[in-house]
Design an enzyme around this catalytic site. Structure first.
Site, PDB file in Angstrom:
ATOM      1  N   TRP A  27      11.089  -4.141   0.020  1.00 48.67           N
ATOM      2  CA  TRP A  27      10.808  -5.225   0.972  1.00 48.67           C
ATOM      3  C   TRP A  27      12.219  -6.244   1.042  1.00 48.67           C
ATOM      4  O   TRP A  27      12.566  -6.991   0.354  1.00 48.67           O
ATOM      5  CB  TRP A  27       9.872  -6.014   0.650  1.00 48.67           C
ATOM      6  N   HIS A  36       5.039  -8.684   3.818  1.00 49.42           N
ATOM      7  CA  HIS A  36       3.815  -7.967   4.300  1.00 49.42           C
ATOM      8  C   HIS A  36       2.548  -8.775   4.180  1.00 49.42           C
ATOM      9  O   HIS A  36       2.739  -9.894   3.749  1.00 49.42           O
ATOM     10  CB  HIS A  36       3.652  -6.772   3.070  1.00 49.42           C
ATOM     11  N   ARG A  92      10.899  -8.246   8.044  1.00 48.09           N
ATOM     12  CA  ARG A  92      11.727  -7.690   7.119  1.00 48.09           C
ATOM     13  C   ARG A  92      13.184  -7.690   7.521  1.00 48.09           C
ATOM     14  O   ARG A  92      13.597  -7.482   8.737  1.00 48.09           O
ATOM     15  CB  ARG A  92      11.386  -6.332   6.823  1.00 48.09           C
ATOM     16  N   GLN A 123       0.725  -6.238  10.599  1.00 41.18           N
ATOM     17  CA  GLN A 123       0.277  -5.407   9.505  1.00 41.18           C
ATOM     18  C   GLN A 123      -1.231  -5.689   9.593  1.00 41.18           C
ATOM     19  O   GLN A 123      -1.462  -7.068   9.905  1.00 41.18           O
ATOM     20  CB  GLN A 123       0.776  -5.715   8.121  1.00 41.18           C
ATOM     21  N   VAL A 137      -1.144  -1.922  -6.785  1.00 40.18           N
ATOM     22  CA  VAL A 137      -2.376  -0.899  -7.108  1.00 40.18           C
ATOM     23  C   VAL A 137      -2.065   0.124  -7.951  1.00 40.18           C
ATOM     24  O   VAL A 137      -0.979   0.354  -8.390  1.00 40.18           O
ATOM     25  CB  VAL A 137      -2.683  -0.285  -5.522  1.00 40.18           C
ATOM     26  N   ALA A 197      -7.264  -1.656  -1.932  1.00 43.61           N
ATOM     27  CA  ALA A 197      -6.463  -2.402  -0.763  1.00 43.61           C
ATOM     28  C   ALA A 197      -5.976  -1.364  -0.049  1.00 43.61           C
ATOM     29  O   ALA A 197      -5.511  -0.170  -0.475  1.00 43.61           O
ATOM     30  CB  ALA A 197      -5.573  -3.466  -1.385  1.00 43.61           C
TER      31      ALA A 197
HETATM   32  N1  PHE Z   1       1.855  -4.007   1.460  1.00 38.49           N
HETATM   33  C1  PHE Z   1       2.429  -2.656   1.531  1.00 38.49           C
HETATM   34  C2  PHE Z   1       3.464  -2.525   2.323  1.00 38.49           C
HETATM   35  O1  PHE Z   1       3.653  -3.415   3.251  1.00 38.49           O
HETATM   36  C3  PHE Z   1       1.315  -1.824   1.845  1.00 38.49           C
HETATM   37  C4  PHE Z   1       0.287  -1.714   1.149  1.00 38.49           C
HETATM   38  C5  PHE Z   1      -0.962  -2.588   1.036  1.00 38.49           C
HETATM   39  C6  PHE Z   1       0.072  -0.787  -0.078  1.00 38.49           C
HETATM   40  C7  PHE Z   1      -2.203  -2.749   0.248  1.00 38.49           C
HETATM   41  C8  PHE Z   1      -1.248  -0.686  -1.004  1.00 38.49           C
HETATM   42  C9  PHE Z   1      -2.112  -1.672  -0.630  1.00 38.49           C
HETATM   43  O2  PHE Z   1       4.329  -1.464   2.356  1.00 38.49           O
END
Ligand code: PHE
Length: 335
Positions: A151, A171, A197, A211, A254, A296
């Site tokens: 990011w 995010h 970003r 998002q 995760v 998630a």
């Molecule tokens: N936050 C991650 C992204 O922006 C996406 C994501 C959210 C992945 C939740 C796993 C669980 O790329």
């Protein structure tokens, strides 16, 4: 010399007294008829001394035009006063003011929200300006960790107060942590919001994007719940026939992590990142990771809107070109 001003005053005063069509006719005969008083002045111009001719001639001609207008106006006035109803015809159709419509991203975001609401999710929002701690550290992305490179971040300028570092969230995942601070399981929530970003833009990348984060925590949830939920979602959005695939992916918060792709006109397109919430995050929230599990996900609204509306370049969404935006008038009310 003829006094045109006095003549005009007299003509207008007598016109004001004409109270009906007959009165208007006799006024016209008196002033503008073949033997009318103004006609006589105009006829007499040729007998005037040469130096008076142009001035009186022009003035009398102008006055003739003005008196013609005045009699027309007086007739309209008398008509309006005589008619039964008001001069305004209230039965005429109204003039519709331009209405505008919702932005395509708003339309898509609301459709996605409604789909999750129907599945029993709550909807909450979080701050766009976020603490470094929530955007990164507490999602298991410490300073110096290579995952931070996933990011490219816009930092908020340091105000010199020695306070914690702030950034424009990259995010919506920091809301996983914030929500866990306030709520106990069972948790079933989505978080729509804008992310930022530090990226060069092209047809599929913008520096600002929308998002929808999802977080589900309960006892005994497995990857099957994740799959079932997300497949139900994409079938609702893209149609029951849509083909999907899950592939391994890495996100520090995760374990395991995956991405979900849909087959669209022959190509596989990634629509979201997802995974089982990391046990350390469950534990940090004060919950027993042997008892509570969950999943998630995070998906891009622009990507879904591009597929839904056949938009080929993501940059159209934020250019504010009225020709593009008015294409969505047809979807007014269908959000
Ligand atoms: N936050 C991650 C992204 O922006 C996406 C994501 C959210 C992945 C939740 C796993 C669980 O790329």
């Amino acid at each position: 010399m003829v006094d045109l001003e006095a003549l005009e005053a007299e003509a207008r005063a007598s016109l004001a007294e004409a109270g009906d069509e007959a009165g208007l006719d006799s006024w016209r005969v008196e002033w503008l008829g073949r033997r009318g008083r103004l006609t006589a002045v105009l006829r007499g111009v040729r007998d005037l001394p040469a130096e008076e001719r142009p001035l009186i001639g022009a003035g009398a001609n102008r006055l003739k035009g003005e008196l013609e207008d005045a009699v027309t106006a007086r007739r309209a006035e008398l008509l309006a006063a005589a008619s039964d109803g008001p001069a305004l015809d209230v039965t005429l159709p109204g003039r519709r003011p331009p209405m505008g419509s919702l932005h395509p991203i708003t339309l898509t975001r609301r459709m996605m929200e409604r789909t999750f609401r129907d599945m029993g999710f709550d909807v909450v929002e979080g701050p766009d300006v976020e603490l470094e701690e929530y955007n990164f550290d507490r999602l298991r992305i410490p300073a110096g960790h290579p995952a931070r490179d996933m990011w490219d971040t816009m930092w908020v300028a340091d105000d010199g107060s020695g306070g914690p570092r702030q950034l424009l969230r990259t995010h919506t995942s920091p809301m996983q942590i914030r929500y866990l601070e306030r709520r106990q399981p069972p948790i079933r929530v989505i978080v729509p919001g804008t992310c930022y970003r530090y990226e060069a833009t092209d047809a599929t990348h913008e520096w600002m994007l929308t998002q929808i984060e999802g977080l589900v925590i309960d006892e005994d949830l497995s990857f099957a719940h994740l799959k079932g939920t997300l497949e139900a979602f994409v079938r609702r959005v893209f149609g029951a026939e849509i083909e999907t695939r899950f592939r391994c992916d890495y996100f520090p918060f995760v374990e395991p992590g995956a991405e979900l792709g849909v087959r669209w006109q022959g190509d596989w397109l990634e629509v979201l990142g997802c995974g089982m919430v990391h046990p350390e995050i469950i534990e940090d929230a004060g919950l027993d990771p042997d008892r509570f599990t969950g999943f998630a996900f995070g998906m891009g609204v622009e990507r879904v809107a591009m597929l839904r509306y056949g938009v080929r370049d993501i940059r159209h969404f934020y250019r504010n070109d009225i020709r593009f935006l008015s294409e969505f008038d047809q979807f007014r009310g269908s959000a």
